[in-house]
Design a protein around this motif. Structure first.
Motif, PDB file in Angstrom:
ATOM      1  N   ASP A  23       0.829  -1.199   0.000  1.00  0.00           N
ATOM      2  CA  ASP A  23       0.000   0.000   0.000  1.00  0.00           C
ATOM      3  C   ASP A  23       0.868   1.257   0.000  1.00  0.00           C
ATOM      4  O   ASP A  23       0.640   2.189  -0.784  1.00  0.00           O
ATOM      5  CB  ASP A  23      -0.915  -0.022   1.226  1.00  0.00           C
ATOM      6  N   LYS A  57       1.665   9.185  -5.968  1.00  0.00           N
ATOM      7  CA  LYS A  57       1.876  10.585  -5.594  1.00  0.00           C
ATOM      8  C   LYS A  57       3.036  11.194  -6.372  1.00  0.00           C
ATOM      9  O   LYS A  57       2.965  12.338  -6.844  1.00  0.00           O
ATOM     10  CB  LYS A  57       2.134  10.703  -4.094  1.00  0.00           C
ATOM     11  N   ARG A  90       0.992   3.905  -3.155  1.00  0.00           N
ATOM     12  CA  ARG A  90       0.537   5.284  -2.938  1.00  0.00           C
ATOM     13  C   ARG A  90       1.682   6.283  -3.096  1.00  0.00           C
ATOM     14  O   ARG A  90       1.485   7.404  -3.564  1.00  0.00           O
ATOM     15  CB  ARG A  90      -0.142   5.406  -1.572  1.00  0.00           C
TER      16      ARG A  90
END
Length: 335
Positions: A57, A65, A61
């Motif tokens: 995760d 980003k 992420r």
């Protein structure tokens, strides 16, 4: 403590050192650009096959980003589809044949889980995109643990292997399982005596460690940094060859007299049967991400080791990992 040479790098050699031990994802195919026109790519989705807060995760992420911040892609969606050590997500990925907008964050844990969960879907069916990082493991305890050093823990563990539970954020065959098994073997504990408790990702492992449901945890060190900084978790040792910049005061296993080095890896794959054009969009976007200053800053911040390879080279690596882990799990009676 007697020192023995046992080096395990979960890279090309995978787990051979253990041989002697026991949300719809379909996107509109016309959505978004290719990036060839200099504009950011849009419509990309990254599936995380376990719970929020774990290593997969965090990696997904962070990548999303960086792609946004560096204007490589816009609107990158990251979503979680946990279950069965990552194989629920793996099955979904394989079922999404031809969907060039979807990719799955994955790593060594999914390789092992595909065998121990007897998954019909395998990673060799997917389209390899990129191997992204390698990360050392960590042995962690809650702040009020009676074990102040790794040698304190090992002494207690050797005295009562079945009575001291170790938690890991992966299913049997994954890195968080292989690490404590190899650590046990290195310090003279029969791996078959280890009381291993499996959690579906670091997001589930963390509260188990904090709540004292296990005596210690074994996972990638990056999953605990926030809790280390908050004083909730103590890292007794890291499994890298050299000390970790993000954990300057934490010893390596080797410096504590335990001659073991262990490294996990993470990458990203797409469904089978995607077009060459879609594969190029993903690999180009991930390559630009890898080359960006933003990604380099994240590598430093999180203590990740750059291990970037793409396409066929990553495919070869995956095939080698699949075979090596399968061989080990068969010898352990887990596959």
């Amino acid at each position: 403590m007697a020192t023995r040479r046992n080096v395990l790098v979960m890279g090309v050699a995978a787990a051979t050192a253990l041989a002697l031990a026991a949300c719809g994802a379909t996107a509109d195919k016309n959505e978004g650009g290719s990036g060839d026109d200099g504009k950011p790519v849009s419509g990309l989705r990254i599936m995380v096959p376990n719970t929020p807060g774990g290593g997969y995760d965090t990696t997904a992420r962070t990548a999303a980003k960086v792609m946004e911040d560096a204007k490589i892609a816009t609107g990158v969606q990251v979503f979680n589809l946990p279950g069965a050590g990552g194989t629920v997500g793996l099955q979904r990925t394989v079922n999404e044949k031809g969907n060039g907008k979807l990719a799955m964050q994955m790593g060594l844990g999914v390789v092992g889980a595909s065998y121990t969960s007897k998954s019909a879907a395998t990673l060799t069916q997917t389209t390899p995109l990129a191997k992204m990082i390698e990360e050392a493991g960590a042995i962690v305890v809650p702040k009020d643990s009676p074990y102040k050093t790794i040698n304190d823990l090992v002494a207690a563990w050797k005295a009562n292997p079945k009575g001291i539970a170790v938690g890991g954020g992966s299913s049997p065959g994954g890195p968080d399982h292989l690490l404590p098994m190899q650590l046990a073997k290195t310090v003279g504990i029969d791996p078959k005596q280890v009381n291993f408790v499996s959690y579906d990702g670091g997001g589930e492992l963390l509260p188990a460690v904090l709540g004292g449901k296990v005596a210690f945890g074994a996972s990638g060190f990056g999953e605990f940094l926030d809790q280390v900084e908050a004083g909730q978790i103590r890292v007794l040792a890291v499994t890298s060859e050299a000390p970790i910049e993000a954990l300057k005061d934490v010893p390596t296993l080797k410096s504590a007299g335990i001659d073991l080095v262990f490294t996990n890896w993470r990458g990203i794959v797409a469904p089978p049967g995607i077009s060459d054009a879609d594969k190029k969009v993903w690999i180009d976007a991930l390559t630009k991400m890898h080359d960006s200053a933003e990604w380099k800053a994240e590598l430093t911040k999180r203590g990740w080791t750059d291990a970037f390879v793409t396409g066929d080279d990553f495919g070869t690596f995956l095939t080698e990992q699949d075979k090596a882990v399968a061989d080990v799990l068969k010898q352990l009676g887990l596959a």
